[in-house]
Design a protein around this motif. Structure first.
Motif, PDB file in Angstrom:
ATOM      1  N   LYS A 131      84.489  26.518  20.819  1.00 37.33           N
ATOM      2  CA  LYS A 131      84.423  25.089  20.490  1.00 37.33           C
ATOM      3  C   LYS A 131      84.589  24.238  21.746  1.00 37.33           C
ATOM      4  O   LYS A 131      83.936  23.211  21.914  1.00 37.33           O
ATOM      5  CB  LYS A 131      85.502  24.748  19.471  1.00 37.33           C
ATOM      6  N   LEU A 132      85.486  24.692  22.646  1.00 37.48           N
ATOM      7  CA  LEU A 132      85.665  23.949  23.904  1.00 37.48           C
ATOM      8  C   LEU A 132      84.369  23.936  24.702  1.00 37.48           C
ATOM      9  O   LEU A 132      83.939  22.893  25.226  1.00 37.48           O
ATOM     10  CB  LEU A 132      86.768  24.585  24.740  1.00 37.48           C
ATOM     11  N   GLY A 133      83.720  25.110  24.775  1.00 42.81           N
ATOM     12  CA  GLY A 133      82.479  25.198  25.541  1.00 42.81           C
ATOM     13  C   GLY A 133      81.387  24.340  24.929  1.00 42.81           C
ATOM     14  O   GLY A 133      80.670  23.616  25.639  1.00 42.81           O
ATOM     15  N   LEU A 134      81.279  24.408  23.593  1.00 39.90           N
ATOM     16  CA  LEU A 134      80.261  23.593  22.935  1.00 39.90           C
ATOM     17  C   LEU A 134      80.544  22.109  23.122  1.00 39.90           C
ATOM     18  O   LEU A 134      79.623  21.303  23.290  1.00 39.90           O
ATOM     19  CB  LEU A 134      80.201  23.942  21.448  1.00 39.90           C
ATOM     20  N   GLY A 135      81.844  21.750  23.114  1.00 45.53           N
ATOM     21  CA  GLY A 135      82.190  20.350  23.344  1.00 45.53           C
ATOM     22  C   GLY A 135      81.790  19.884  24.727  1.00 45.53           C
ATOM     23  O   GLY A 135      81.298  18.775  24.925  1.00 45.53           O
ATOM     24  N   LEU A 136      81.983  20.774  25.724  1.00 44.01           N
ATOM     25  CA  LEU A 136      81.617  20.406  27.095  1.00 44.01           C
ATOM     26  C   LEU A 136      80.110  20.240  27.228  1.00 44.01           C
ATOM     27  O   LEU A 136      79.634  19.418  28.016  1.00 44.01           O
ATOM     28  CB  LEU A 136      82.091  21.480  28.077  1.00 44.01           C
ATOM     29  N   LEU A 137      79.349  21.053  26.457  1.00 40.96           N
ATOM     30  CA  LEU A 137      77.899  20.935  26.576  1.00 40.96           C
ATOM     31  C   LEU A 137      77.342  19.860  25.656  1.00 40.96           C
ATOM     32  O   LEU A 137      76.249  19.351  25.901  1.00 40.96           O
ATOM     33  CB  LEU A 137      77.239  22.272  26.240  1.00 40.96           C
ATOM     34  N   GLY A 138      78.083  19.525  24.579  1.00 41.09           N
ATOM     35  CA  GLY A 138      77.560  18.575  23.618  1.00 41.09           C
ATOM     36  C   GLY A 138      78.088  17.162  23.805  1.00 41.09           C
ATOM     37  O   GLY A 138      77.652  16.444  24.702  1.00 41.09           O
ATOM     38  N   PRO A 139      79.099  16.778  23.018  1.00 40.61           N
ATOM     39  CA  PRO A 139      79.524  15.369  23.029  1.00 40.61           C
ATOM     40  C   PRO A 139      80.146  14.925  24.349  1.00 40.61           C
ATOM     41  O   PRO A 139      80.098  13.745  24.678  1.00 40.61           O
ATOM     42  CB  PRO A 139      80.537  15.292  21.889  1.00 40.61           C
TER      43      PRO A 139
ATOM     44  N   LEU B  52      99.769  18.693  18.364  1.00 40.99           N
ATOM     45  CA  LEU B  52     100.792  18.594  17.323  1.00 40.99           C
ATOM     46  C   LEU B  52     100.560  17.439  16.363  1.00 40.99           C
ATOM     47  O   LEU B  52     101.380  17.215  15.482  1.00 40.99           O
ATOM     48  CB  LEU B  52     102.170  18.462  17.966  1.00 40.99           C
ATOM     49  N   THR B  53      99.493  16.687  16.534  1.00 36.72           N
ATOM     50  CA  THR B  53      99.194  15.605  15.587  1.00 36.72           C
ATOM     51  C   THR B  53      97.835  15.892  14.957  1.00 36.72           C
ATOM     52  O   THR B  53      97.095  16.752  15.434  1.00 36.72           O
ATOM     53  CB  THR B  53      99.139  14.240  16.293  1.00 36.72           C
ATOM     54  N   PRO B  54      97.492  15.174  13.887  1.00 35.13           N
ATOM     55  CA  PRO B  54      96.174  15.401  13.283  1.00 35.13           C
ATOM     56  C   PRO B  54      95.005  14.932  14.144  1.00 35.13           C
ATOM     57  O   PRO B  54      93.866  14.968  13.680  1.00 35.13           O
ATOM     58  CB  PRO B  54      96.243  14.568  11.993  1.00 35.13           C
ATOM     59  N   ALA B  55      95.270  14.515  15.384  1.00 37.87           N
ATOM     60  CA  ALA B  55      94.176  14.034  16.230  1.00 37.87           C
ATOM     61  C   ALA B  55      93.236  15.188  16.591  1.00 37.87           C
ATOM     62  O   ALA B  55      93.512  16.348  16.320  1.00 37.87           O
ATOM     63  CB  ALA B  55      94.742  13.409  17.493  1.00 37.87           C
ATOM     64  N   ASN B  56      92.122  14.847  17.229  1.00 39.46           N
ATOM     65  CA  ASN B  56      91.119  15.845  17.609  1.00 39.46           C
ATOM     66  C   ASN B  56      91.676  16.721  18.733  1.00 39.46           C
ATOM     67  O   ASN B  56      91.845  16.262  19.861  1.00 39.46           O
ATOM     68  CB  ASN B  56      89.856  15.107  18.067  1.00 39.46           C
ATOM     69  N   ALA B  57      91.985  17.985  18.415  1.00 41.55           N
ATOM     70  CA  ALA B  57      92.643  18.850  19.396  1.00 41.55           C
ATOM     71  C   ALA B  57      91.715  19.217  20.543  1.00 41.55           C
ATOM     72  O   ALA B  57      92.141  19.336  21.687  1.00 41.55           O
ATOM     73  CB  ALA B  57      93.160  20.116  18.726  1.00 41.55           C
ATOM     74  N   MET B  58      90.402  19.362  20.223  1.00 42.37           N
ATOM     75  CA  MET B  58      89.464  19.741  21.279  1.00 42.37           C
ATOM     76  C   MET B  58      89.393  18.663  22.352  1.00 42.37           C
ATOM     77  O   MET B  58      89.375  18.961  23.551  1.00 42.37           O
ATOM     78  CB  MET B  58      88.086  19.954  20.672  1.00 42.37           C
ATOM     79  N   MET B  59      89.418  17.396  21.902  1.00 39.80           N
ATOM     80  CA  MET B  59      89.330  16.308  22.865  1.00 39.80           C
ATOM     81  C   MET B  59      90.527  16.321  23.807  1.00 39.80           C
ATOM     82  O   MET B  59      90.395  16.108  25.013  1.00 39.80           O
ATOM     83  CB  MET B  59      89.239  14.981  22.127  1.00 39.80           C
ATOM     84  N   GLY B  60      91.711  16.595  23.263  1.00 45.22           N
ATOM     85  CA  GLY B  60      92.895  16.629  24.108  1.00 45.22           C
ATOM     86  C   GLY B  60      92.819  17.722  25.154  1.00 45.22           C
ATOM     87  O   GLY B  60      93.128  17.498  26.327  1.00 45.22           O
ATOM     88  N   GLN B  61      92.378  18.923  24.713  1.00 46.26           N
ATOM     89  CA  GLN B  61      92.317  20.022  25.689  1.00 46.26           C
ATOM     90  C   GLN B  61      91.278  19.739  26.761  1.00 46.26           C
ATOM     91  O   GLN B  61      91.506  19.990  27.955  1.00 46.26           O
ATOM     92  CB  GLN B  61      91.974  21.321  24.974  1.00 46.26           C
ATOM     93  N   LEU B  62      90.124  19.183  26.350  1.00 46.06           N
ATOM     94  CA  LEU B  62      89.096  18.873  27.359  1.00 46.06           C
ATOM     95  C   LEU B  62      89.589  17.786  28.302  1.00 46.06           C
ATOM     96  O   LEU B  62      89.332  17.839  29.512  1.00 46.06           O
ATOM     97  CB  LEU B  62      87.806  18.441  26.675  1.00 46.06           C
ATOM     98  N   GLY B  63      90.329  16.815  27.757  1.00 49.33           N
ATOM     99  CA  GLY B  63      90.870  15.760  28.617  1.00 49.33           C
ATOM    100  C   GLY B  63      91.788  16.331  29.676  1.00 49.33           C
ATOM    101  O   GLY B  63      91.730  15.941  30.847  1.00 49.33           O
ATOM    102  N   THR B  64      92.625  17.288  29.283  1.00 47.49           N
ATOM    103  CA  THR B  64      93.514  17.899  30.270  1.00 47.49           C
ATOM    104  C   THR B  64      92.724  18.707  31.296  1.00 47.49           C
ATOM    105  O   THR B  64      93.079  18.724  32.476  1.00 47.49           O
ATOM    106  CB  THR B  64      94.540  18.772  29.565  1.00 47.49           C
ATOM    107  N   LEU B  65      91.635  19.355  30.839  1.00 49.57           N
ATOM    108  CA  LEU B  65      90.788  20.067  31.815  1.00 49.57           C
ATOM    109  C   LEU B  65      90.218  19.089  32.840  1.00 49.57           C
ATOM    110  O   LEU B  65      90.168  19.379  34.042  1.00 49.57           O
ATOM    111  CB  LEU B  65      89.656  20.784  31.100  1.00 49.57           C
ATOM    112  N   PHE B  66      89.804  17.904  32.359  1.00 51.52           N
ATOM    113  CA  PHE B  66      89.263  16.906  33.292  1.00 51.52           C
ATOM    114  C   PHE B  66      90.337  16.418  34.246  1.00 51.52           C
ATOM    115  O   PHE B  66      90.076  16.187  35.435  1.00 51.52           O
ATOM    116  CB  PHE B  66      88.661  15.735  32.519  1.00 51.52           C
ATOM    117  N   VAL B  67      91.580  16.260  33.722  1.00 55.76           N
ATOM    118  CA  VAL B  67      92.679  15.865  34.612  1.00 55.76           C
ATOM    119  C   VAL B  67      92.867  16.905  35.713  1.00 55.76           C
ATOM    120  O   VAL B  67      93.077  16.565  36.879  1.00 55.76           O
ATOM    121  CB  VAL B  67      93.975  15.667  33.805  1.00 55.76           C
ATOM    122  N   MET B  68      92.764  18.202  35.325  1.00 53.48           N
ATOM    123  CA  MET B  68      92.906  19.254  36.344  1.00 53.48           C
ATOM    124  C   MET B  68      91.801  19.160  37.388  1.00 53.48           C
ATOM    125  O   MET B  68      92.057  19.305  38.591  1.00 53.48           O
ATOM    126  CB  MET B  68      92.845  20.627  35.677  1.00 53.48           C
TER     127      MET B  68
END
Lengths: 169, 102
Positions: A131-139, B52-68
């Motif tokens: 899902k992380l990979g698809l997210g990076l390529l998609g939205p 830990l919240t109902p927020a979009n977990a994928m967005m949080g992890q990707l955001g931290t990757l971008f911070v890195m």
């Protein structure tokens, strides 16, 4: 939290606390960097506890593997020897002012965090790596491309800045 | 106290340590180390808030990757600047490096 998770959380908090104290307070910059590495490993453990294993691996790979090596190069290239640049401690007034700034910011943010609890799910959500990979390529493709451009530009800029021209050219 | 609050407090500790370091350190490398501490606190806070919240977990992890990624880019540039400053002034003490171009 389960009991084991509580113990692990306390352990990582201890590592982060002592590591950041060492990173901020050590006289020698190499020791400060060791403290930074300990802190980064503690944060990686926190990511593990938060069920974000991929981020924990990336934290170790990028921060401990790349950024800390860069900082080590910076220490070595500037010949900051072990007793070097941080040897004489900062004047008391500067320390007090820094402490005031830290305590005011920390106090306000800590008060906000403590008094405004959010709705939490008890167990951290699991996100599959696909899902992380698809997210990076998609939205989030645009952000991904922008980050890569920023990295490329910063690397080119670093080479350009540190380029030593030979005399007579 | 919920788990999220505890994680946020740890992130706050990182932010405070970095802030103290950046205002008290007297060499550029020490300040760089402090900035890395603060960026780590931000990353931890984002991940904790999204996991830990109902927020979009994928967005949080990707955001931290971008911070890195941004932290890596920033460290590269600061390394180059430190090398240039050390070559020109012979030191990276912030008290010495205080003249502008003139």
């Amino acid at each position: 939290m389960e009991d084991m998770a509580k113990i692990a959380f306390g352990f990582y908090t201890l590592i982060i606390l002592s590591g950041s104290l060492l990173a901020v307070g050590a006289k020698s910059l190499v020791r400060a960097m060791v403290g930074l590495i300990a802190t980064l490993l503690g944060v990686a453990g926190m990511y593990m506890l938060l069920n974000a294993q991929f981020l924990a691996l990336m934290q170790i790979l990028i921060y401990v593997g790349a950024v800390c090596v860069l900082i080590f190069f910076a220490i070595m290239l500037t010949r900051a020897d072990s007793g070097g640049e941080e040897a004489e401690s900062a004047p008391l007034r500067q320390n007090l002012l820094a402490l005031t700034a830290v305590l005011s910011v920390g106090g306000i943010l800590g008060w906000l965090v403590m008094t405004r609890p959010l709705v939490t799910t008890g167990v951290p959500v699991e996100v599959a790596i696909e899902k992380l990979g698809l997210g990076l390529l998609g939205p989030y493709g645009l952000a991904f491309e922008l980050i890569s451009v920023v990295l490329l530009v910063s690397m080119a800029g670093a080479v350009l800045l540190a380029w030593e021209r030979r005399n007579g050219k | 106290m919920s788990a999220l609050t505890l994680y946020q407090l740890v992130a706050l500790i990182l932010l405070m340590a970095g802030l103290f370091g950046i205002s008290q350190r007297r060499s550029l490398v020490g300040m760089l180390i402090s900035v890395e501490l603060m960026l780590n606190g931000a990353g931890l806070s984002i991940v904790a808030a999204s996991q830990l919240t109902p927020a979009n977990a994928m967005m949080g992890q990707l955001g931290t990757l971008f911070v890195m990624g941004l932290a890596a880019a920033e460290a590269t540039l600061v390394l180059a600047i430190i090398v240039v400053v050390a070559r020109r002034f012979g030191t990276t003490k912030t008290s010495v490096v205080s003249t502008l171009k003139g």
